[in-house]
Write an enzyme that holds these catalytic residues in place. Sequence first.
Site, PDB file in Angstrom:
ATOM      1  N   THR A  79       0.833  -1.203   0.000  1.00 33.23           N
ATOM      2  CA  THR A  79       0.000   0.000   0.000  1.00 33.23           C
ATOM      3  C   THR A  79       0.871   1.258   0.000  1.00 33.23           C
ATOM      4  OG1 THR A  79      -1.734  -1.181   1.172  1.00 33.23           O
ATOM      5  CG2 THR A  79      -1.811   1.232   1.283  1.00 33.23           C
ATOM      6  N   GLN A  90       0.858  -9.139  -6.436  1.00 31.01           N
ATOM      7  CA  GLN A  90       0.365 -10.511  -6.658  1.00 31.01           C
ATOM      8  C   GLN A  90       1.199 -11.248  -7.704  1.00 31.01           C
ATOM      9  OE1 GLN A  90      -2.062 -12.196  -5.043  1.00 31.01           O
ATOM     10  NE2 GLN A  90      -2.796 -10.507  -3.792  1.00 31.01           N
ATOM     11  N   SER A  97       5.344  -6.618  -2.002  1.00 30.24           N
ATOM     12  CA  SER A  97       5.077  -6.738  -0.574  1.00 30.24           C
ATOM     13  C   SER A  97       5.500  -8.118  -0.080  1.00 30.24           C
ATOM     14  CB  SER A  97       3.577  -6.527  -0.340  1.00 30.24           C
ATOM     15  OG  SER A  97       3.274  -6.694   1.018  1.00 30.24           O
ATOM     16  N   ALA A  98       6.005  -8.176   1.151  1.00 26.42           N
ATOM     17  CA  ALA A  98       6.555  -9.437   1.673  1.00 26.42           C
ATOM     18  C   ALA A  98       5.493 -10.455   2.088  1.00 26.42           C
ATOM     19  CB  ALA A  98       7.470  -9.156   2.867  1.00 26.42           C
ATOM     20  N   HIS A  99       4.377  -9.966   2.662  1.00 25.92           N
ATOM     21  CA  HIS A  99       3.462 -10.922   3.302  1.00 25.92           C
ATOM     22  C   HIS A  99       2.600 -11.703   2.312  1.00 25.92           C
ATOM     23  CE1 HIS A  99      -0.577  -8.851   3.285  1.00 25.92           C
ATOM     24  NE2 HIS A  99       0.192  -7.814   2.999  1.00 25.92           N
ATOM     25  N   THR A 139      13.956   4.827  10.867  1.00 28.94           N
ATOM     26  CA  THR A 139      14.804   3.675  11.172  1.00 28.94           C
ATOM     27  C   THR A 139      14.286   2.438  10.453  1.00 28.94           C
ATOM     28  OG1 THR A 139      15.321   4.628  13.316  1.00 28.94           O
ATOM     29  CG2 THR A 139      15.723   2.267  13.062  1.00 28.94           C
ATOM     30  N   CYS A 171      -9.327  -6.393   1.449  1.00 26.27           N
ATOM     31  CA  CYS A 171      -9.370  -4.959   1.746  1.00 26.27           C
ATOM     32  C   CYS A 171     -10.761  -4.378   1.609  1.00 26.27           C
ATOM     33  CB  CYS A 171      -8.432  -4.221   0.822  1.00 26.27           C
ATOM     34  SG  CYS A 171      -6.962  -5.164   0.494  1.00 26.27           S
TER      35      CYS A 171
HETATM   36  C1  LIG Z   1      -2.089  -6.986  -0.886  1.00 27.11           C
HETATM   37  C2  LIG Z   1      -2.006  -6.071  -2.043  1.00 27.11           C
HETATM   38  C3  LIG Z   1      -1.582  -4.749  -1.884  1.00 27.11           C
HETATM   39  C4  LIG Z   1      -1.301  -4.151  -0.538  1.00 27.11           C
HETATM   40  O1  LIG Z   1      -0.114  -4.628   0.041  1.00 27.11           O
HETATM   41  P1  LIG Z   1       0.074  -4.492   1.627  1.00 27.11           P
HETATM   42  O2  LIG Z   1       1.497  -4.942   1.843  1.00 27.11           O
HETATM   43  O3  LIG Z   1      -0.916  -5.403   2.254  1.00 27.11           O
HETATM   44  O4  LIG Z   1      -0.124  -3.077   1.973  1.00 27.11           O
HETATM   45  C5  LIG Z   1      -1.484  -3.966  -3.001  1.00 27.11           C
HETATM   46  N1  LIG Z   1      -1.788  -4.443  -4.220  1.00 27.11           N
HETATM   47  C6  LIG Z   1      -2.184  -5.708  -4.414  1.00 27.11           C
HETATM   48  C7  LIG Z   1      -2.474  -6.177  -5.795  1.00 27.11           C
HETATM   49  C8  LIG Z   1      -2.313  -6.569  -3.334  1.00 27.11           C
HETATM   50  O5  LIG Z   1      -2.725  -7.821  -3.538  1.00 27.11           O
END
Ligand SMILES: *Cc1c(COP(=O)(O)O)cnc(C)c1O
Length: 391
Positions: free
Chosen positions: A74, A181, A201-203, A239, A327
Amino acid sequence: MSRKVYLDNAATTYVSSEVLNEMMPCFNAIYGNANSIHGFGRDAAAIVDRARDRIAAAINAKSANEIYFTSGGTEADNWAIKGLAHANANKGKHIITSAIEHHAVLDACAALEKEGFTVTYLPVDSTGVVSITELLRAIRKDTILISIMAVNNEVGTIQNIKTIAKTAHENGILFHTDAVQALGALRLDVQDMEIDALSISAHKIYGPKGVGALYVKNGVRIENLFDGGSQERGKRGGTLNVPGIAGFGKAAEIAVRDLVINQQKLRSIREYFLSKLRENVEYIHINGHPHQKIQGTVSVSFEMIEGESLLMLLDLDGVAVSTASACTSNSLLPSHVLKAMGIEDELAQGTIRFSFGKNTSKADIDYALEVLTNAVKKLRAISPITKAGRR
Ligand SMILES: *Cc1c(COP(=O)(O)O)cnc(C)c1O
């Protein structure tokens, strides 16, 4: 029954043990501030450097200094859209994106509209693909940025990123892609794909929550995100989250290392799921592109079903799925993605996203389908809508 099956990997994934092992020392043994000059700081900085190299390698960036760590996808999307727009506003104030972007992109664009920028939201076809003809038609003299996601989070459709980027550059326009994705699902090469900025994004790739990155090609102007420190070459003060960054680096390395094997595994799980689903449940529609899609995400619309009710019945039996994306799951509006694909509201409301992970087994699918089949039967028995029409 106490079985639990997690089929919501597009919302987030567990942290893999390899990633966790990489992170653990960074919480206590190596706790220095990566910006400190002393040995403790240098040890932490070495970890950050290694992670940055790994992320750069995962997307084939030319240089590790094109990677800026953020708090997630995000933040990376917001920074890319607003930062690129602000830094290039002298050339124009028009932006092109698509109607099916993640809200991080859509809402950042909406914020820019309030500032006086103009945004064109490109339509998609019924499979979720942005048309290049529509893109060409939308380009204006004052267009400064095109942002199109690499892979959609709700239906899994893959966009023709390389062609879109080429089109942008032929017209002197910057190109950003939300590749959250896409990382780990398909091969990403920012040089070959001619990408100027890319969010990850890592998660979503078995790394920790709260860490991501924005790739910005050297030479591309972008406004600073946070003032307040020399971190991230002065562009994002604060940091550094060393454990998170270490985990992200490892997760990205593994995602690329295991890309093909994961694709094969997910394809077989997906096909198994779809064949059993079709065997057991009638009146369903699979959304998205038939081939131009990632393997792990399946969007299914169930006729005569209210998606939220189905989700809750599945949850009662330990099966986790989502309606639309995580979301927007608190909103009662039908998904903007399905709407843009021309799916009527009633069917969109009956849509569930199943997203598989690298630990999903056939036994998980068997259990999930048993629960799903019963839940669909139960809901359809009490549905006010029937195949013959309204009751
Ligand atoms: C999950 C997602 C995000 C947001 O990433 P976060 O690390 O959760 O803030 C943005 N774009 C897409 C396509 C996502 O699937």
